[in-house]
Design an enzyme around this catalytic site. Sequence first.
Site, PDB file in Angstrom:
ATOM      1  N   LYS A 277       0.854  -1.188   0.000  1.00 52.67           N
ATOM      2  CA  LYS A 277       0.000   0.000   0.000  1.00 52.67           C
ATOM      3  C   LYS A 277       0.891   1.239   0.000  1.00 52.67           C
ATOM      4  CE  LYS A 277      -4.040   1.654   2.630  1.00 52.67           C
ATOM      5  NZ  LYS A 277      -4.874   1.339   3.811  1.00 52.67           N
TER       6      LYS A 277
ATOM      7  N   ASP B 261     -14.681   0.460   9.332  1.00 53.39           N
ATOM      8  CA  ASP B 261     -14.938   0.515   7.890  1.00 53.39           C
ATOM      9  C   ASP B 261     -15.029  -0.896   7.299  1.00 53.39           C
ATOM     10  OD1 ASP B 261     -15.354   1.705   5.418  1.00 53.39           O
ATOM     11  OD2 ASP B 261     -13.221   1.908   4.976  1.00 53.39           O
TER      12      ASP B 261
END
Length: 628
Positions: free
Chosen positions: A174, A308
């Site tokens: 990432k 989330d």
Amino acid sequence: MISTTRSRTHHQPKVLAEAEPEQLYYDSQQIAAHYQDKLGQVLQRILAVMVPVLSLIFTLWWDKRRGIVVENHRPIAIQLRELLTKLGPAYIKIGQALSTRPDLVPPIYLEELTKLQDQLPAFPNEIAYQFIKEELGGLPEDIYSEISPQPIAAASLGQVYKGRLKTGEEVAIKVQRPDLRERITIDLYILRILAGWVQKNVKRVRSDLVGILDELGSRIFEEMDYIREGENAERFFELYGHLPDIYVPKIYWEYTNRRVLTMEWINGIKLTQPQEIETLGINARYLIEIGVQCSLRQLLEHGFFHADPHPGNLLATFDGKLAYLDFGMMSEVKPPQRYGLIEAIVHVVNRDFDSLAKDYVKLEFLTPDTDLTPIVPAFARVFANAQGASVAELNIKSITDDLSQLMYEYPFRVPPYYALIIRSLVTLEGIAIYIDPNFKVLSEAYPYVSKRLLTDPSEELRASLQDLLFKDGKFRWNRLENLLKNARNNQDYDLNLVMNQTVEFLSSQRGGFIRDKLVDEVVNGLDAVGKNVLHNFTSLLRQKFGLTVVNEVAGATVEQQQTLEYIQRIIGILQQTRGFDPTKLAPQLMEILVNPKVHHLGQQIAGRFTQKAMARLIRQLLMAEKTP
């Protein structure tokens, strides 16, 4: 085969990048000081934002002039969602935060804002590779044996590549977007000034907009720190990685820094693809049940929760586990809030709306001076469509929608932690309903809540249990029956533990009130049994010998008979509960009987029962003497 028993060690990154010039933690005062002498840059950004915003405001004004009810006008809500997407990462995050703020946004706008996609076009590989070099101290080809030629996903804060370490492990890499901190910081600075002005001049706004924005700013800054995300993943693993069929990917700290994160690659299928999951022989509904149980522990037990859980962050692994991904957005629920939420769930299920209104005061949705008189019937109206059915059979989305309307009309202020909880639960329920349209999260949750009420030793939940079981001094056997019936469906419920804790509690000073009331109930129950036995005995004598019985003893009253029936049903529930073992029960009962305080309890019951029996006998004798 994936295993959750692996050990993991927290290493510092191989090469730490030099101190970043950007601010690492959100501090509104430092941000304001930074932009005080950059008026040109601020004005340029304000102009870029205000042109489309003013266009939307003009549309709202014009629609209102034409008699359109703007609060219920979906085209405007769609236009707002599209505008926020164009304005960039900070506004996408703000829109997502607003989607959980029923105290600020009309319901139809809430619905549209939940559709905000946290996706943007990818940025060039050259920039991503440069970041990898700066953060990890080497070129990508020197660190990874493989890396995908293009990112496999691009979100508002970063993008993800698939790679392989030199040691052979598949990984997700990432990489953060360039200039992200600067772009988000200037937007937060401008929005904070605007929030302060609105809060001061718009009376309709009751919530602390500046506080809400500061909370959001802190969370965005946390998301931009990939070291913190790695630490979140490890903490999540420590708290929940031991749960059955829950999997948390490993963080490779040697290849992780502020703007680059390397974590274990998870091969799996999104939960929103149930048919593909079923073809692997995996029960998709079971994985949702596992996810609900894990969420309950996150929200109500440890308080550290994944804020989330969208479909891309929950995968079914090929060996049948539920894998959590992306730990950038996490949040905390403090103990008083956790207990308050448990109490609120209990009051909702039991339709105790007076207590529910008070829960909202304790949870800081309402100020202590709020008049609850109109709010209690409003709660009753919200749950009116559950008449004749269990509230647990409702879905969270329908409850949330109705509560959103109520919170918009009355002086509610939604705390930031609650907004994230609702977002988490509604998202999870949406995935669950996609797999099974009949899935009810509240129905799945109540056994866990019942277990907590019966086993948690905290003062708060003991008081809540007392309030639940007693009303106007009377014991509510139906509530106890409901609790026991639900608790036995929870996989962690231990009957032996409940019995031991019950004895300990009844023996303590805290259990004084329940102990006294329990004596009354047991005496009444024994009295009812005695009445029934005596009544049946005299009836038998009359039938057998044709005797006329003077002042015939009446059987148990209707209320006493109901109590006996409840006790019989409760005994039946206990016999069917996991952990019930008659061979273990006898030693436990002996241990209970020799307990000095419980022994005193038995003496109280025996004494009161004897007093009652003697009083009845004297009354019967006196009545017999008066009979001519």
